[in-house]
Structure formats: C-alpha cells, structure tokens
Design a protein around this motif. Sequence first.
Motif, PDB file in Angstrom:
ATOM      1  N   VAL A  29    -101.114   5.745  39.046  1.00 37.02           N
ATOM      2  CA  VAL A  29    -102.343   6.526  38.886  1.00 37.02           C
ATOM      3  C   VAL A  29    -102.608   7.329  40.158  1.00 37.02           C
ATOM      4  O   VAL A  29    -102.481   6.823  41.276  1.00 37.02           O
ATOM      5  CB  VAL A  29    -103.536   5.610  38.575  1.00 37.02           C
ATOM      6  CG1 VAL A  29    -104.828   6.422  38.525  1.00 37.02           C
ATOM      7  CG2 VAL A  29    -103.317   4.896  37.251  1.00 37.02           C
ATOM      8  N   ALA A  45    -107.883   6.629  35.659  1.00 37.86           N
ATOM      9  CA  ALA A  45    -107.306   5.289  35.543  1.00 37.86           C
ATOM     10  C   ALA A  45    -107.659   4.625  34.211  1.00 37.86           C
ATOM     11  O   ALA A  45    -106.988   3.675  33.797  1.00 37.86           O
ATOM     12  CB  ALA A  45    -107.777   4.419  36.706  1.00 37.86           C
ATOM     13  N   TRP A  50    -102.327   5.570  30.474  1.00 41.13           N
ATOM     14  CA  TRP A  50    -101.875   4.499  31.368  1.00 41.13           C
ATOM     15  C   TRP A  50    -101.767   3.180  30.613  1.00 41.13           C
ATOM     16  O   TRP A  50    -100.910   2.345  30.941  1.00 41.13           O
ATOM     17  CB  TRP A  50    -102.830   4.372  32.547  1.00 41.13           C
ATOM     18  CG  TRP A  50    -102.923   5.642  33.333  1.00 41.13           C
ATOM     19  CD1 TRP A  50    -104.008   6.468  33.453  1.00 41.13           C
ATOM     20  CD2 TRP A  50    -101.867   6.267  34.073  1.00 41.13           C
ATOM     21  NE1 TRP A  50    -103.700   7.551  34.237  1.00 41.13           N
ATOM     22  CE2 TRP A  50    -102.397   7.455  34.623  1.00 41.13           C
ATOM     23  CE3 TRP A  50    -100.539   5.933  34.326  1.00 41.13           C
ATOM     24  CZ2 TRP A  50    -101.631   8.323  35.413  1.00 41.13           C
ATOM     25  CZ3 TRP A  50     -99.775   6.785  35.113  1.00 41.13           C
ATOM     26  CH2 TRP A  50    -100.319   7.958  35.645  1.00 41.13           C
TER      27      TRP A  50
END
Length: 635
Positions: A29, A45, A50
């Motif tokens: 990230v 994030a 992710w």
Amino acid sequence: MTEPKKSCAGMRAGILSALGGILSAMSFVVDAQGYVGMSDPPASATSYLWCALAVCFGLLFFHVYRRVKVRLSALQAVFGLLFGVVNALGVMLFSYDSWDALRSPAQLLMTLARAVGQSLPMMAGFAWLSHVLEGGALTRKGALEEAGEGRIAGVARFFCAHESLCLTLLFALCWLPYVLVYYPGTVCWDLGEMAEQFFGVEPMNTWHGVFLTWVFGGCVQLGRLLGGDHLGVVLYALIQTALLAWMAAQVMVFLRSSGLNRAFRLMVLAFFAVTPIWGGYAQFVSKDTLYTAVLTLFALRAAQVLLMREADQPFKGIRLPLELFVWGLLACLMRLNGVYVILPSAVMLIVFGAKGRGRIGLTAALSGAVAAALIFSNVLVPALGIVDASSSGIYSVCFQQSARVLRDHGDSVTPEEYAAIDEALDAAQLADLYEPWISDPVKYTFRYFGQGAEAEKAAIAKYRSVWLSMLPKYPLTYAESFFAGNVSYYCFTPKIEGETYNNQAGNRLVFETYIDQMGDDPRLVHVTQPVPERIRTLVAMFARGWRHIPLLSLSYCCAAYTWTLVGAALSLTRQRRWRLLCAFVPALMSLAVCMLSPVNDYFRYFLPIAAMAPILAGLCAGKEKADQENPSLER
C-alpha cells in the motif's frame, strides 16, 4: 499423523497463510499523502483491491508451503529479499520523487518492514516456479496429448509436414486486423527522421542505425516508383510482420522439439497470437519490431546450441552457425546498442556452447558477426562521410543527473561547476526541462550534437570531469536520478498516466502517426490512414484496455517478465544446469540496455525480453522429466 492432528495442522497453516497474505498485501500500500507519481492516485488501504491481493497471496502461501510443500533455497530467499528491497525503494521513488524520507529512522524501519513484507510473495513465487519447472509440469504429457494420438490426418498431417510455414501464416493472420485497420502502418517519428536523412532533407548521421535507414528508405523509394509513399510504408510493415511471425513460429517449433507439452505450447501460442502487443508492433513501423525478431532468433539458436552441448550432442553442418552469424549481425546493425547485447552473448556461447570442431564453426560465425558489424560502423560508415552523432548517447544518464542536481541543489552548485555544465548543456533550462522518467528534453540541449565524433568526445571529456567531481557531493541525487529513469523495468510501479515528453514514458503501443508534423517537403514521408478514425480508436481502446484486465495485464508489465526470468534462472541453479544460464545473457543485456536507455517503462525497448521469455521458461523445464527427443532445427 492422526486425522485430528492433520486437521489442526491444516487449520494452523491456513491461518498463518491468511495472516501472511494480509501483511504482504498491506506492505504494498502506498500513502496518498504527498504522492507525486506520474499516475492516478493510489488505492487506499481499505480498497477491495488490497483485499483481493491479500486473498491471492494467502492462497499462494498455502499452496506452496502446505499443499506441495516446496523447500525454499537460500538463493531464492536472497533474491526474494532483493526484490523486496528494490521494489519498496523503487515504488517509493516513483511515488514521492525522492528518498529523503529515509533519513528518518522511523521511516527507514518502516521501509525495511515493507521490503520484508513484499519479499514474501516473491519467495513463494520463486518456490512455486521451481516446483513447476523441476517437477516436469511443462513436459508431462496430459489429456491434450492423449486426445491427439492416432488422429493425425488431413490438415493435421499437412501442419506436421510444414509446421514453420503454418505457424507463420497463423500468427500473421491473427495480427492482420491491426495491419489492415492501421494501413499503411503507424510510422514512428524516428523513421520519419531516417527518411529525412535518406532523401537528403538532413545530412545523414549515426544517431539512427545507418543500415536500417537504408532499408526503410529503400522501401519508401521503391514504393514511390510503384505508386507512392503508402506502398513503401506498407512494404516495410509487411516485411517486419512476416519476420516477427516467423520468429514466433520458430519459438513454437523449438518448444515442441524440446519436449514441452501441448498445454504449455498452447499458452505460448495464445500469448503471441492473442496478446495485442504483437499485433500492435506488427503494424508499428519502427526499428523495434525487426530488432526484436532478429535478436530473439539469435537467442533461440543460442539456446539450441547450449541444449545440444548439455546433451553432449555435436552439431553438424553450417546451418546453425550460419543462422547465428546472420541474426547476430542483423541485431548489431539494426540498433546501435545491439552489439552490446550480441558481444557478451557470443563470448559466453563460444566458451560454454560447443567443443571440438563445433567450437571452431561457432567461433567463426559469432566472431564474424561482431567483426562485420564493427567494420560496418567504424570503417564503411566513416568512409561514406556519414557523421558520427552517437558519442553522447550513452551520457543521457549523466545529463539527467546534472539536471536533477540543478533542480534540487541549484543554490549549492558553484559558478565553476555551473559554467562547466553549461559548456556542454543549456544549464539555464535543465531544471525546468528535467523529467525523472525521460532524458530526451535534457539531452537535446547538448550543444555539440551532430558536429562529429571528435567535437562530441572533446566536449564530453570536459563535462565528464565536472560530473565526476560532483558525484561525491550529491551521491543520493545521482542515485535518485538513475533509478527514477528505469525503475519500472524491474519494479511493480503504477501505470504511468498523464503527459510526459512526447507521451513516451510508460508507453506500450503506438497507434498515432506524427510524421506529418515534420513539414510539407515532398521528399519527406507523407501517409494517411484511410480506415475511419472511429474504427482505429476502437481497436486502440481494446489493445490498451488489455492492461486493465486482471492477470492478463501482466503481459504488459515489464517487471513481471524480469522477475519470472529471475525465478527461472534460479531454478536452473537448483537443477545444477549451469551451462544453460548462458542462454539468459541476451535477455540480461537487453535489460541493461533498458536501464541505460533514455526512457522509463518504454515497452518497445523491452519487447525483446518479452519475446525471449517463453524460450527461457521452456529451457528450464526439468531435464529428467522431458521427452528425450533431441532439439532440432525448424522443419
């Protein structure tokens, strides 16, 4: 182990894999605060992207370390950590255009933690790749082979008898839509300048390869005799399409003759036939398509020589040495940096590629190719009065470093240093012209360009002394400048977006022609594309949109090829097949050329490595599992 214990161990492995996947994904990230990278702002994030990456990493860890239980070698661990460090630092430099934050102990520790987290999936990737290659997955016969046995008739029999021809026609047919839609071809600016020189608009020099200038100029001249510039340009486009298709066909023949199974060969066939990169470069009238074809054919024949040497099988006749001579010589002539790829490759091939009488023929062919290229460049070209304008080309990296110093530390540069830089470059403009990802704006201020080798070398000698004297004062700035110019060739940086100089950095495909901007002189090349712009735009959107498709987008990612080949080479070391590592030299030297090139993340420079990747991956397939059929030349 009892069932409850097995269940507990599996659950524990699953939890650890999930935690490892989450931590590894979070280590990639990038903080959006202070982000200045030439791309869209990074995902936060909390983005689902992710989460998806964490799931992929977790599954990779579980599969590698729990299901197939691959043991990680020390060398794989070292290179995995190397990737983590390089990628963490590279993405940081891309994102914030500086490493100054590393002066903070807290930030340094955080970056090191990121590096470790990023190294874990690469280690697992190396281990999985070794398992695939060494376990014979690429050579093991499966359902596809069994289904095909006893059914060779008709068209299949013709294909087997004329394999190279059929594959060449297949690839050309797959790329034909690009050639037709962009008829007569998208002409690279460089080739427009080469035509200027060929037809006398500008004096001829060596900034672009003289040999290829003659080839392109000859095609255009022939086209004008027969009807116009369109015929000349499309003739060149058809020549490069045919040679690129022949190259891809020879890769397929090599994989079959080396015992690779049909599933892997179908994947490679789809890679060449379907991925828009190859159709896009088939129609792109440039130096790079022909260079990629001849260099890959050289690497292919070199791989054959090494396989035959490994099997202690002498090669007879002159066909293989002759091909090495032809492809090696053409690679040297088509690009100025080709000799830097061919020369070390030739040395390694002579030392490790043959023995006895075979080495004599190999040495004669490879030495002859390099010698002929040097005679062409250093004897014939000067004798024709062609100006040597290439002396300053390799100094683009140094020019960039001086420009970055003036941008970041202009107030601390002494008047003497400034004057010495200004004698070679336009120092007053360097700070404003500097772009981290491309050196063209800076290097084009070189005051002695085109004045001949002696004038350029004299100016460079003076500049070099001040460049060296400033290195101890600004080592971090020099390092930042160098890596900022090539980081995306080996780091997983975001896709470069926005306006860079001539939109070159991060470029994958070129579907626009700019040569008409050169002027109205009838000696210049003038072409128009008759297919409606709407259709051309749709094709370009499809080809460029490929980069946004999960997994398929990796075929557009330079770093994916770089680290896959690193993993393949590490597998060879585990197999103790040291001799075959020589086959990686052309790809390694091509990567070095990319790193010293004037543009970051420029796929047309990286294209030969992408073309060599299937050869080198197939070369690493476990020897003990492979079909014992000896590697042969094409049918």
